[in-house]
Design an enzyme around this catalytic site. Structure first.
Site, PDB file in Angstrom:
ATOM      1  N   TYR A  15       0.859  -1.103   0.099  1.00 63.05           N
ATOM      2  CA  TYR A  15       0.152   0.044  -0.187  1.00 63.05           C
ATOM      3  C   TYR A  15       0.702   1.352   0.101  1.00 63.05           C
ATOM      4  CZ  TYR A  15      -3.438  -3.628   1.505  1.00 63.05           C
ATOM      5  OH  TYR A  15      -4.346  -4.232   1.561  1.00 63.05           O
ATOM      6  N   HIS A  20      -4.224   6.243  -1.011  1.00 65.64           N
ATOM      7  CA  HIS A  20      -5.153   6.255   0.470  1.00 65.64           C
ATOM      8  C   HIS A  20      -3.966   6.446   1.346  1.00 65.64           C
ATOM      9  CE1 HIS A  20      -8.953   5.668   1.957  1.00 65.64           C
ATOM     10  NE2 HIS A  20      -8.806   4.422   2.191  1.00 65.64           N
TER      11      HIS A  20
END
EC number: 3.1.1.29
Length: 188
Positions: A15, A20
């Site tokens: 990630y 995000h």
């Protein structure tokens, strides 16, 4: 007075460069500029760095709970260090702003951002500062989930990086003068 700045994101290499994780990216840059390192605080499910700025204690926090459970890290840290929610600032991605645009707010609803929703739920208050870093809306046919968990394409990478720089500049200004309203007036 003790301050806490939290960067929201998802832990793990998978990630690291996703939209995000704008909060993590901005907080990493702020930590680098303040010359502090994060260490894992297992009881709080967080990476935490601490320093003093202008004689005031500052904690930088990256929850390791995944975005949607961020409040499970933030609330216990506020309580443990006896920090008022008015001295909490949360940096996060914002779907409703164009890529790289930075908006500061003093309080309010989650605006659909699940990390903020979790912080509000666990802290029990909406009266904390936010630094929203724009990631734009999904392109036609892409789900919100896929959008926030994807990286920036080449045309948006530099604009996103500029947003991170602006967010960090705003936080440094805030730490120097201690007035979030003044910071909002300068950076919004």
């Amino acid at each position: 007075m003790t301050k806490m700045i939290v960067g929201l994101g998802n832990p793990g290499d998978k990630y690291e460069k996703t939209k995000h994780n704008m909060g993590f990216m901005a907080l990493d840059l702020l930590a680098k500029e303040l010359n502090v390192d994060f260490k894992e605080e297992k009881p709080f499910m967080s990476l935490v760095a601490s320093t003093f700025v202008n004689g005031e204690k500052l904690f930088l926090v990256k929850p390791l709970t995944f975005m949607n459970e961020s409040g499970r890290s933030v609330a216990p840290l506020l309580k443990y260090y006896n920090i008022d929610e008015a001295d909490l600032t949360v940096m996060h991605d914002d779907l409703d702003s164009p890529v790289g645009r930075v908006r500061l707010r003093q309080k309010g609803s989650s605006g659909g951002q699940n990390g903020i929703k979790s912080v509000i739920t666990h802290v029990g208050s909406q009266t904390f500062n936010r630094v929203k870093i724009g990631i734009g809306r999904p392109k036609h046919g892409m789900t919100v989930g896929n959008h926030v968990l994807s990286g920036f394409d080449n045309e948006d990478k530099e604009i996103a990086q500029d947003g991170i720089f602006k967010a960090v500049d705003a936080m440094k200004f805030y730490l120097e003068n201690g007035d979030f309203q003044k910071t909002m007036n300068k950076f919004n």
